[in-house]
Design a protein around this motif. Structure first.
Motif, PDB file in Angstrom:
ATOM      1  N   PRO A 284     -56.709  13.055  11.859  1.00 56.68           N
ATOM      2  CA  PRO A 284     -55.921  12.931  13.102  1.00 56.68           C
ATOM      3  C   PRO A 284     -54.526  13.520  12.966  1.00 56.68           C
ATOM      4  CG  PRO A 284     -56.169  10.794  12.016  1.00 56.68           C
ATOM      5  CD  PRO A 284     -57.090  11.738  11.324  1.00 56.68           C
ATOM      6  N   LEU A 285     -53.934  13.439  11.769  1.00 64.96           N
ATOM      7  CA  LEU A 285     -52.608  14.040  11.590  1.00 64.96           C
ATOM      8  C   LEU A 285     -52.660  15.548  11.756  1.00 64.96           C
ATOM      9  CD1 LEU A 285     -51.148  11.980   8.592  1.00 64.96           C
ATOM     10  CD2 LEU A 285     -50.308  12.028  10.950  1.00 64.96           C
ATOM     11  N   THR A 286     -53.698  16.136  11.226  1.00 68.21           N
ATOM     12  CA  THR A 286     -53.858  17.591  11.383  1.00 68.21           C
ATOM     13  C   THR A 286     -54.040  17.965  12.842  1.00 68.21           C
ATOM     14  OG1 THR A 286     -54.878  17.726   9.192  1.00 68.21           O
ATOM     15  CG2 THR A 286     -55.234  19.575  10.679  1.00 68.21           C
ATOM     16  N   SER A 287     -54.830  17.146  13.545  1.00 61.26           N
ATOM     17  CA  SER A 287     -55.047  17.417  14.969  1.00 61.26           C
ATOM     18  C   SER A 287     -53.749  17.287  15.761  1.00 61.26           C
ATOM     19  CB  SER A 287     -56.100  16.450  15.498  1.00 61.26           C
ATOM     20  OG  SER A 287     -56.311  16.670  16.868  1.00 61.26           O
ATOM     21  N   ILE A 288     -52.997  16.215  15.510  1.00 60.40           N
ATOM     22  CA  ILE A 288     -51.726  16.021  16.206  1.00 60.40           C
ATOM     23  C   ILE A 288     -50.758  17.141  15.880  1.00 60.40           C
ATOM     24  CG2 ILE A 288     -49.705  14.506  16.348  1.00 60.40           C
ATOM     25  CD1 ILE A 288     -51.576  12.133  15.956  1.00 60.40           C
ATOM     26  N   HIS A 289     -50.722  17.523  14.594  1.00 60.43           N
ATOM     27  CA  HIS A 289     -49.830  18.611  14.193  1.00 60.43           C
ATOM     28  C   HIS A 289     -50.201  19.910  14.906  1.00 60.43           C
ATOM     29  CE1 HIS A 289     -47.084  20.776  11.559  1.00 60.43           C
ATOM     30  NE2 HIS A 289     -48.056  21.684  11.357  1.00 60.43           N
ATOM     31  N   GLY A 290     -51.502  20.158  15.036  1.00 60.37           N
ATOM     32  CA  GLY A 290     -51.937  21.378  15.722  1.00 60.37           C
ATOM     33  C   GLY A 290     -51.542  21.400  17.181  1.00 60.37           C
ATOM     34  N   PHE A 291     -51.728  20.252  17.871  1.00 55.51           N
ATOM     35  CA  PHE A 291     -51.331  20.182  19.278  1.00 55.51           C
ATOM     36  C   PHE A 291     -49.833  20.337  19.441  1.00 55.51           C
ATOM     37  CE2 PHE A 291     -55.450  17.891  19.844  1.00 55.51           C
ATOM     38  CZ  PHE A 291     -56.020  18.793  20.736  1.00 55.51           C
ATOM     39  N   LEU A 292     -49.039  19.797  18.503  1.00 50.51           N
ATOM     40  CA  LEU A 292     -47.589  19.962  18.583  1.00 50.51           C
ATOM     41  C   LEU A 292     -47.189  21.420  18.428  1.00 50.51           C
ATOM     42  CD1 LEU A 292     -46.357  16.855  16.539  1.00 50.51           C
ATOM     43  CD2 LEU A 292     -46.119  17.238  19.001  1.00 50.51           C
ATOM     44  N   GLU A 293     -47.854  22.153  17.553  1.00 50.66           N
ATOM     45  CA  GLU A 293     -47.564  23.586  17.389  1.00 50.66           C
ATOM     46  C   GLU A 293     -47.871  24.354  18.672  1.00 50.66           C
ATOM     47  OE1 GLU A 293     -49.726  25.002  14.046  1.00 50.66           O
ATOM     48  OE2 GLU A 293     -48.196  24.384  12.595  1.00 50.66           O
ATOM     49  N   VAL A 294     -49.014  23.949  19.295  1.00 52.34           N
ATOM     50  CA  VAL A 294     -49.373  24.619  20.556  1.00 52.34           C
ATOM     51  C   VAL A 294     -48.319  24.357  21.618  1.00 52.34           C
ATOM     52  CG1 VAL A 294     -51.057  24.667  22.447  1.00 52.34           C
ATOM     53  CG2 VAL A 294     -51.829  24.606  20.070  1.00 52.34           C
ATOM     54  N   LEU A 295     -47.847  23.108  21.690  1.00 49.48           N
ATOM     55  CA  LEU A 295     -46.832  22.778  22.685  1.00 49.48           C
ATOM     56  C   LEU A 295     -45.524  23.510  22.414  1.00 49.48           C
ATOM     57  CD1 LEU A 295     -47.440  18.925  23.098  1.00 49.48           C
ATOM     58  CD2 LEU A 295     -48.085  20.748  24.690  1.00 49.48           C
ATOM     59  N   LEU A 296     -45.159  23.611  21.144  1.00 53.28           N
ATOM     60  CA  LEU A 296     -43.902  24.276  20.804  1.00 53.28           C
ATOM     61  C   LEU A 296     -43.959  25.773  21.069  1.00 53.28           C
ATOM     62  CD1 LEU A 296     -42.968  22.416  17.493  1.00 53.28           C
ATOM     63  CD2 LEU A 296     -41.852  22.209  19.727  1.00 53.28           C
ATOM     64  N   ARG A 297     -45.140  26.329  21.083  1.00 57.08           N
ATOM     65  CA  ARG A 297     -45.277  27.761  21.345  1.00 57.08           C
ATOM     66  C   ARG A 297     -45.219  28.106  22.835  1.00 57.08           C
ATOM     67  NH1 ARG A 297     -50.213  29.103  17.111  1.00 57.08           N
ATOM     68  NH2 ARG A 297     -48.972  28.776  15.197  1.00 57.08           N
ATOM     69  N   GLY A 298     -45.078  27.080  23.683  1.00 63.17           N
ATOM     70  CA  GLY A 298     -44.924  27.335  25.112  1.00 63.17           C
ATOM     71  C   GLY A 298     -45.913  26.623  25.985  1.00 63.17           C
ATOM     72  N   ALA A 299     -46.913  25.958  25.398  1.00 66.99           N
ATOM     73  CA  ALA A 299     -47.923  25.290  26.216  1.00 66.99           C
ATOM     74  C   ALA A 299     -47.341  24.122  26.984  1.00 66.99           C
ATOM     75  CB  ALA A 299     -49.078  24.816  25.327  1.00 66.99           C
ATOM     76  N   MET A 300     -46.186  23.594  26.548  1.00 65.42           N
ATOM     77  CA  MET A 300     -45.625  22.443  27.257  1.00 65.42           C
ATOM     78  C   MET A 300     -45.087  22.838  28.631  1.00 65.42           C
ATOM     79  SD  MET A 300     -42.132  21.880  25.083  1.00 65.42           S
ATOM     80  CE  MET A 300     -40.997  23.217  24.749  1.00 65.42           C
ATOM     81  N   GLN A 302     -46.882  24.577  30.609  1.00 65.37           N
ATOM     82  CA  GLN A 302     -48.087  24.682  31.435  1.00 65.37           C
ATOM     83  C   GLN A 302     -48.662  23.283  31.597  1.00 65.37           C
ATOM     84  OE1 GLN A 302     -50.756  27.592  29.746  1.00 65.37           O
ATOM     85  NE2 GLN A 302     -49.050  28.954  29.161  1.00 65.37           N
ATOM     86  N   PRO A 303     -48.621  22.723  32.779  1.00 68.12           N
ATOM     87  CA  PRO A 303     -49.011  21.324  33.003  1.00 68.12           C
ATOM     88  C   PRO A 303     -50.421  20.993  32.535  1.00 68.12           C
ATOM     89  CG  PRO A 303     -47.885  22.197  34.925  1.00 68.12           C
ATOM     90  CD  PRO A 303     -48.097  23.371  34.017  1.00 68.12           C
ATOM     91  N   ASP A 304     -51.389  21.860  32.768  1.00 68.75           N
ATOM     92  CA  ASP A 304     -52.771  21.555  32.363  1.00 68.75           C
ATOM     93  C   ASP A 304     -52.891  21.428  30.840  1.00 68.75           C
ATOM     94  OD1 ASP A 304     -53.477  21.596  35.012  1.00 68.75           O
ATOM     95  OD2 ASP A 304     -54.222  23.664  34.975  1.00 68.75           O
ATOM     96  N   LYS A 305     -52.347  22.404  30.137  1.00 70.22           N
ATOM     97  CA  LYS A 305     -52.410  22.369  28.671  1.00 70.22           C
ATOM     98  C   LYS A 305     -51.583  21.209  28.102  1.00 70.22           C
ATOM     99  CE  LYS A 305     -53.289  27.302  27.965  1.00 70.22           C
ATOM    100  NZ  LYS A 305     -52.826  28.534  27.303  1.00 70.22           N
ATOM    101  N   LEU A 306     -50.452  20.920  28.758  1.00 66.09           N
ATOM    102  CA  LEU A 306     -49.610  19.827  28.287  1.00 66.09           C
ATOM    103  C   LEU A 306     -50.360  18.497  28.402  1.00 66.09           C
ATOM    104  CD1 LEU A 306     -46.908  18.685  27.311  1.00 66.09           C
ATOM    105  CD2 LEU A 306     -46.168  18.643  29.711  1.00 66.09           C
TER     106      LEU A 306
END
Length: 490
Positions: A284-300, A302-306
């Motif tokens: 789960p830590l790896t999964s959370i870390h991956g989603f945080l990287e996606v958000l930091l790259r600009g996905a935040m 975009q409401p759907d991806k966020l």
């Protein structure tokens, strides 16, 4: 033979004890034999005095220089007439001295002309008076005088009873008697020394054979000290104390071996536990870390991806939370197992949880069957957790539409039996022995899909053990599984 060895100490102490005993025996023998020899000698002198008639002693004392005619009344009475010399009983030894004490206490010396033996010792008047009143009883003394040394002195009254005429005092040197005693003592000491040497030679092989069981114990313990805990001491060696020691020592070895095996198994379980826990937490830590990287790259932006990323992160955090809670619960159960057992009816717990269980089952069919008046001691919160774990497993492994879960409560012998049965996919036989191990999953893909970490059944078994109960499982592949819990009934 080493001086600090048990064999040497037993041998030396045994010989020392024998030597002390022989020495004590020798001393007693010396004292008793000395008294016996002196008394025997005194009896011999008394008998010789008594063999001579009283008037012969009187005449010998009154007429020391006159000759007694050969045809006189004393002929054949044991006198040895010698013209111009004193006359003495011929059967006395040459070193014997005589004296006559009359009724008035006058002391007359009767010298023996055959040897230079000195003058006879003279006692106090009181001693002579006591001897006169003693009658025919043996009366002898040991006296010391400067010239003649130690003397054995016999006092013998002469004359008819009631008309005693005096005392005959016979004295003889004790040197020959002492020489005989010393010879006897030397013989005894020589024999004792030979007995000690013979005893030592005979005792060494006996002692060696007696200590064979201890030698075997030492050899076995040396092998155990090397690290071979499988070695055991022989328990039938013919010596009760050694056999009891061997039995106790073997029991201790078995407990040590079990302890080492348990410690080894505990270390292995801890290693697996840490590895599995790390693995479960890393996912789960790896999964959370991956989603945080996606958000930091600009996905935040975009409401759907966020929303999707936040929902996934929330799910993983819930999974981590449950895993940590389960781990903490297992630690508490292992280290400080605290349960508050109260007496009650178990069906009340199941009836109370029935709405929650039916909601958890969804469209699956749920059947409940209870027997009345089934009382036992239990911790309500812990039993609820057990029931939830078993029911949740049944839900996971049954079809959402055709699944059927049955709960039953019965009295079996002296136990209250709680059963959770399902018609799910079942569990393969090779997985059944490991089902209650921590982090063990018979179907990793299914449990991971539903958020399981393989701790539910381990927690369930720990709680059941704290209640003094047992848990077992019967499963048939493709037909379903049955989990049964037995708690002691009241």
């Amino acid at each position: 033979m080493k001086t600090n060895s048990l064999r040497f100490q037993l041998l030396s102490r045994s010989l020392l004890l024998m030597a002390v005993l022989l020495l004590i025996i020798g001393l007693f023998q010396f004292v008793l034999m000395r008294e016996f020899i002196y008394q025997t000698k005194a009896l011999s002198l008394q008998s010789q005095v008594q063999a001579v008639p009283a008037d012969a002693w009187n005449q010998l004392a009154s007429d020391r220089l006159d000759s007694i005619p050969d045809n006189g009344p004393d002929k054949g009475m044991g006198l040895n007439p010698r013209n111009g010399h004193n006359r003495f009983p011929f059967f006395f030894l040459p070193d014997t001295t005589f004296a006559f004490i009359d009724g008035e206490g006058n002391f007359s010396e009767l010298s023996n002309s055959q040897a230079n033996v000195g003058t006879p010792p003279k006692l106090a008047e009181q001693d002579y008076q006591e001897a006169l009143s003693s009658g025919s009883r043996l009366n002898y003394k040991i006296v010391n005088q400067n010239e003649g040394g130690e003397q054995l002195l016999v006092l013998q009254p002469i004359g008819a009873k009631g008309h005693l005429e005096g005392l005959i005092q016979v004295s003889v040197s004790t040197e020959p008697l002492k020489d005989m005693l010393i010879r006897q003592l030397l013989i005894f000491l020589s024999l004792s020394l030979l007995a000690l040497i013979g005893g030592m030679l005979a005792f060494i092989p006996v002692l060696r054979k007696t200590l064979v069981p201890l030698s075997k114990i030492v050899d076995t313990v040396e092998q155990i000290d090397v690290g071979n805990l499988a070695e055991r001491l022989p328990v039938e060696q013919g010596q009760m104390e050694v056999d009891r020691l061997a039995v106790s020592f073997n029991g201790m070895l078995e407990r040590l071996e079990l302890s080492f095996e348990a410690e080894k198994e505990a270390k292995e379980q801890m290693r697996r536990f840490v590895a599995d826990a790390s693995h479960e937490l890393r996912t789960p830590l790896t999964s959370i870390h991956g989603f945080l990287e996606v958000l930091l790259r600009g996905a935040m932006d975009q409401p759907d991806k966020l929303h999707k990323a936040l929902k996934s992160m929330y799910t993983e955090s819930e999974r981590m939370k449950k895993l940590v809670q389960d781990l903490l619960l297992l630690v508490r159960l292992d280290r400080t197992p605290m349960v508050q057992l109260t007496e009650g009816e178990l069906d009340g717990i199941i009836k109370e949880m029935a709405p929650q269980l039916r909601m958890l089952a969804g469209n699956r069919k749920v059947s409940m069957r209870f027997s009345s008046d089934l009382r036992c001691r239990f911790d309500a919160d812990k039993i609820k957790q057990v029931l939830l774990n078993l029911f949740h497993n049944a839900v996971q492994y049954t079809d959402p539409e055709k699944g059927h879960i049955e709960l039953s409560l019965d009295r079996v012998a002296d136990c209250v039996e709680l059963t959770v049965r399902d018609n799910g996919s079942g569990i393969p036989d090779e997985h059944l022995p490991y089902l209650f191990d921590r982090f063990y999953r018979s179907d990793p893909s299914r449990t991971r899909k539903h958020g399981g970490a393989g701790l539910g059944l381990a927690i369930t078994k720990s709680i059941v053990d704290l209640h003094g109960g047992t848990i077992r499982v019967i499963s048939v592949k493709g037909e379903g599984s049955t989990f049964s819990i037995d708690l002691p009934a009241i």
